[in-house]
Design an enzyme around this catalytic site. Structure first.
Site, mmCIF file in Angstrom:
data_model
loop_
_atom_site.group_PDB
_atom_site.id
_atom_site.type_symbol
_atom_site.label_atom_id
_atom_site.label_comp_id
_atom_site.label_asym_id
_atom_site.label_seq_id
_atom_site.Cartn_x
_atom_site.Cartn_y
_atom_site.Cartn_z
ATOM 1 C CE LYS A 1 28.775 -4.740 29.436
ATOM 2 N NZ LYS A 1 28.091 -3.776 30.339
ATOM 3 C CE LYS B 1 32.683 -5.053 31.290
ATOM 4 N NZ LYS B 1 31.791 -4.161 32.063
#
Length: 335
Positions: A205, A259
Site C-alpha cells: 500500500k 493499492k
C-alpha cells in the site's frame, strides 16, 4: 504497388489482423477474461435508516445506512459479485486519539457486518482493519507526539480484527501497513477459534495522492495531521513491495493486495509472477473520480474507460479487483 507486395512477402502468410475482424473472433481468441466473480464492491456505511448520502468527490457513490447496504448486498449477489468491502463513516463524537471505537463489538461496521450476513448469507464480507476511521487525528495507528507507534497499534488492530470476525466478517483486511500485524492477527484469530477467517493483507500500500476522495468518504481527510509516508510505501520503490508481500505471506496472509491500482500495474505483475498467492488490486477513489469526471465532461467514454481499466488489472495478474464501478461493470458483463 509492387513495393507493397514485396514488403508483405515477409509476413509469410501471417496476418494478425485476421482474428480481429469480427466481434465473435475477437472474443474467441481473447487472452484475458473478466467476470463479475472478479469484482469486489466497496461500500461506505453510515448511521441512521433509509438514507443515501452522496460523496461529493465521487459522483455516483453514496454512503449508505445499514438497511440500504443490505439492499446493495442483495443487488450485488444477484449480479454474481462475490464479496463486499465495508468502510464506516464514524460519527466524530466516537473518534478518539487511540481509536477505541474500533474495539466496540457494537460499532457501525460490526452491526453492518452482522445484518448483511444475516440477510444475504451467500455474499462474502471484507472488513478494513485500520484505525483511520476511528482516530481523531486521521492516522491508521496510535500516536505519541508525531510518531505512529507500531507495536501499540498492532495490539489495537488485533482486537479490531477479532470483533469484526465475530460479527460475521469472512475476510479481515489489514490496510494499516504496520510491521508484524498479519502474524499477530492470524495468531489471535486461530486462538479464538476463528481459524476459518481469511486474511487479505494490504501488502503493498503506497502513500498516494489518489486516496483523497476516500478520506472524504470516511470522514478522515480534514483531520489528518501530517502525512502517512512513515508507514505507507514510497511510490518510487518496487523491490520493497516484494519484501512486504513476502513477509505478509510468511506471517499467514491468505491473499495480498496492491493499492492503488492503475499507477501500480507493474507491482501487480511482479507480485503475481513472483508469488503463488492470490493477488488483488484496489482501484481507489481517485482513480474512480478521474474516470467519472472525464466521462461526465465528455472527454472520454466513461463506460469504455471503466471496462478497459478493469481488464488492465486482470491482464496485469490480479485475481480480483476492488472497484466502486463493481455493480455497474457486473451489470454490463451480464448483458
Amino acid at each position: 504497388m509492387a513495393w507493397v507486395r514485396h514488403d508483405l512477402d515477409f509476413l509469410g502468410g501471417h496476418r494478425l489482423r485476421r482474428t480481429r475482424q469480427f466481434g465473435w473472433s475477437r472474443a474467441m481468441v481473447r487472452e484475458t477474461t473478466l467476470t463479475p466473480a472478479n469484482l469486489i464492491w466497496p461500500l461506505f456505511v453510515i448511521d441512521g435508516t433509509a438514507t443515501r448520502q452522496p460523496v461529493a468527490s465521487m459522483p455516483g457513490v453514496d454512503r449508505l445506512t445499514i438497511d440500504m447496504a443490505v439492499e446493495a448486498a442483495k443487488a450485488a449477489a444477484a449480479e454474481g459479485i462475490p464479496a463486499l468491502a465495508l468502510f464506516p463513516y464514524t460519527d466524530p463524537s466516537r473518534r478518539s486519539e487511540g481509536g477505541e471505537e474500533a474495539l466496540n463489538p457494537d460499532n457501525l461496521v460490526c452491526r453492518a457486518l452482522s445484518e448483511i450476513k444475516s440477510a444475504v448469507p451467500e455474499i462474502g464480507l471484507i472488513a478494513d482493519v485500520a484505525l483511520d476511521p476511528y482516530t481523531s487525528h486521521g492516522h491508521d495507528g496510535v500516536m505519541e507526539g508525531e510518531i505512529i507507534l507500531n507495536d501499540e497499534t498492532v495490539e489495537v488492530l488485533v482486537g479490531q480484527a477479532l470483533v469484526q470476525a465475530k460479527a460475521g466478517c469472512d475476510i479481515v483486511a489489514p490496510s494499516d501497513m504496520m510491521d508484524g500485524r498479519i502474524g499477530a492477527i492470524r495468531r489471535a484469530l486461530d486462538s479464538e477459534g476463528l481459524e476459518q477467517t481469511m486474511v487479505m493483507a494490504y501488502a503493498a500500500k503506497y502513500a498516494s495522492a489518489f486516496y483523497g476522495p476516500f478520506r472524504e468518504a470516511v470522514g478522515s481527510g480534514g483531520r489528518l495531521k501530517g502525512d502517512k509516508r512513515t508507514y505507507q510505501m514510497d511510490y518510487a520503490n518496487t523491490e520493497e513491495a516484494l519484501r512486504e508481500v513476502e513477509q505478509d505471506i510468511a506471517e499467514g496472509a491468505d491473499m495480498v493486495m496492491v493499492k492503488p491500482g492503475m499507477p501500480y500495474l507493474d507491482i501487480i505483475r511482479r507480485v503475481a509472477d513472483g508469488f503463488s498467492v492470490p493477488v488483488f488490486a484496489y482501484q481507489v477513489s481517485g482513480e474512480y473520480a478521474m474516470i467519472t469526471a472525464a466521462g461526465n465532461s465528455g472527454v472520454i467514454d466513461r463506460e469504455a474507460a471503466m471496462m478497459e481499466s478493469l481488464y488492465a488489472f486482470r491482464r496485469a495478474g490480479a485475481r480480483g479487483i476492488l472497484s466502486y464501478f463493481a455493480l455497474e461493470a457486473a451489470r454490463k458483463l451480464n448483458g
